[in-house]
Design an enzyme around this catalytic site. Structure first.
Site, PDB file in Angstrom:
ATOM      1  CD  GLU A  23      -8.280  -3.982  -0.136  1.00  0.00           C
ATOM      2  OE1 GLU A  23      -6.875  -3.806  -0.750  1.00  0.00           O
ATOM      3  OE2 GLU A  23      -8.279  -4.948   0.513  1.00  0.00           O
ATOM      4  CG  HIS A  29      -7.806  -1.053   2.618  1.00  0.00           C
ATOM      5  ND1 HIS A  29      -8.469  -1.803   3.570  1.00  0.00           N
ATOM      6  CD2 HIS A  29      -6.769  -1.694   2.094  1.00  0.00           C
ATOM      7  CE1 HIS A  29      -7.690  -2.833   3.430  1.00  0.00           C
ATOM      8  NE2 HIS A  29      -6.780  -2.863   2.890  1.00  0.00           N
ATOM      9  CG  HIS A  71      -1.924  -0.969   1.116  1.00  0.00           C
ATOM     10  ND1 HIS A  71      -2.576  -1.733   0.231  1.00  0.00           N
ATOM     11  CD2 HIS A  71      -2.639  -1.513   2.424  1.00  0.00           C
ATOM     12  CE1 HIS A  71      -3.282  -2.519   0.561  1.00  0.00           C
ATOM     13  NE2 HIS A  71      -3.512  -2.569   1.758  1.00  0.00           N
TER      14      HIS A  71
HETATM   15  C1  BGC Z   1      -4.365  -6.819   2.065  1.00  0.00           C
HETATM   16  C2  BGC Z   1      -3.993  -7.509   3.493  1.00  0.00           C
HETATM   17  C3  BGC Z   1      -3.549  -6.802   4.523  1.00  0.00           C
HETATM   18  C4  BGC Z   1      -4.765  -5.626   4.730  1.00  0.00           C
HETATM   19  C5  BGC Z   1      -4.481  -4.479   5.768  1.00  0.00           C
HETATM   20  C6  BGC Z   1      -5.227  -5.750   2.295  1.00  0.00           C
HETATM   21  O1  BGC Z   1      -5.274  -5.077   1.000  1.00  0.00           O
HETATM   22  O2  BGC Z   1      -4.616  -7.501   0.955  1.00  0.00           O
HETATM   23  O3  BGC Z   1      -3.303  -8.628   3.284  1.00  0.00           O
HETATM   24  O4  BGC Z   1      -3.327  -7.154   5.840  1.00  0.00           O
HETATM   25  O5  BGC Z   1      -4.779  -4.782   3.339  1.00  0.00           O
HETATM   26  O6  BGC Z   1      -3.248  -4.004   5.762  1.00  0.00           O
END
Ligand code: BGC
Length: 355
Positions: free
Chosen positions: A319, A182, A108
């Site tokens: 997402e 998210h 991210h």
């Molecule tokens: C990811 C997860 C992660 C979560 C929070 C998601 O987009 O795929 O692996 O734990 O985000 O960080």
């Protein structure tokens, strides 16, 4: 007049910067509370079959835990949503090193992604409704990414209970871009989401290795726990003896390849129904993939809104995005934005009541 926007203070960040909370309310009383810190959707009050409003997203009551403890609750994600293997990629003959914030990977956007920056916020009139327009200029080198990236995200709420998010970005150097949202949903407002019924418009998904990087091969969902082509409870197959469910912490944390009619068209990716409340969420997107994350790493340690403890499978995320690790996997659609082009994407969360 469609949705109206009210602005109030959401307090101060640890460095003293004051941030705001914008409340978008429509004619049906649905409202979305969004802060310009991380473009985070803090609350989403949606009617059930009896017209009762409940908050259907996870989050915190104040801004401080969003800075320090949040697993990206409700946030805008960038510059690159999901993982880049070994926090490294090559572009036009040059190797770029990113921040390793998820084992050896970059997740991210790195330590301070777009979820942790203050966005410029303005309220504008769009299609007869008020929209919240967020801007952020991500400087060249931020998190290791090349190029100054100028991003605009627009949130608007229609009177049909649809929260639309559109993204536009331009750059002065080639750079990977993969933006998403998210939100952690719980359409019942509390408890776990295992009885929520999920349909995903996908015949294939991307299996991952032990650090959650796709192997690169698309796999059919047929005969597996990943088959959501006909709606089923999220919990129905979640305990199955399946390496892919175990490797991601027990549950789903995978990218599904949306069956699209045309590559960039705005189409339905997934539908979720919560049978008790009758709430329905449809997720639409122009993106090729959607990450289903079933809240596997929520473990009850975070104190959320109103003192709630969010436990494993207490929420799901859907997402919309390009495929994980695309900058290193040439077989995936390209995520490279070049200076003569503009990144554009649109997604929406459409709420209704089960018929
Ligand atoms: C990811 C997860 C992660 C979560 C929070 C998601 O987009 O795929 O692996 O734990 O985000 O960080």
């Amino acid at each position: 007049m469609n949705a109206v926007i009210n602005k109030e203070s959401f307090g101060c960040l640890t460095d003293g910067t004051q941030v705001n909370l914008y409340t978008l309310t429509n004619k049906q009383g649905m409202c979305a509370k969004i802060t310009n810190f991380g473009g985070i959707i803090v609350a989403l009050h949606v009617p059930d079959k009896n017209g009762k409003l409940d908050d259907v997203v996870l989050g915190f009551d104040s801004v401080t835990p969003y800075e320090t403890d949040s697993p990206y609750f409700g946030a805008l994600i960038g510059r690159f949503g999901n993982r880049i293997a070994d926090a490294c990629f090559e572009l036009d003959g040059k190797t770029y090193a990113l921040e390793q914030n998820d084992n050896s990977n970059c997740l991210h956007g790195g330590h301070k992604g777009f979820d942790k920056v203050v966005w410029d916020a303005n309220v504008r009139e769009m299609d007869g409704a008020q929209a919240l327009v967020l801007n952020y200029l991500s400087p060249d080198g931020e998190g290791g990414f090349p190029g100054n990236l100028d991003i605009t995200v627009v949130y608007w709420l229609t009177d049909d209970n649809e929260l639309i998010t559109s993204y536009r970005a331009t750059t002065d150097q080639a750079t990977p871009v993969n933006l998403t949202q998210h939100s952690y949903f719980n359409l019942a407002g509390s408890g776990d989401v295992l009885a929520h019924e999920l349909h995903i418009n996908a015949e294939q998904y991307l299996p991952v290795n032990e650090t959650l990087i796709p192997f690169g091969l698309k796999e059919s969902v047929q005969y597996s726990a990943f088959d959501f082509r006909t709606a089923k409870a999220i919990g129905r197959d979640i305990e199955r003896d399946n390496d892919q469910l175990q490797v991601v912490g027990g549950g789903y944390d995978h990218n599904f390849i949306i069956d699209k009619k045309a590559s960039k068209s705005f189409e339905l990716a997934a539908t979720v129904v919560e049978p008790q409340s009758g709430r329905v969420l449809e997720v639409f997107t122009t993106e090729p993939g959607v990450q289903l994350y079933s809240g596997n790493f929520l473990d009850g340690t975070l104190e959320g809104k109103g003192g709630q403890r969010y436990t494993k499978h207490g929420a799901f995320c859907l997402e919309p995005q390009h495929f994980p690790d695309s900058p290193n996997q040439n077989q995936f659609p390209s995520t490279i934005l070049r200076p003569d082009d503009a990144y554009q994407s649109r997604m929406s969360f459409r709420f209704s009541i089960q018929k």
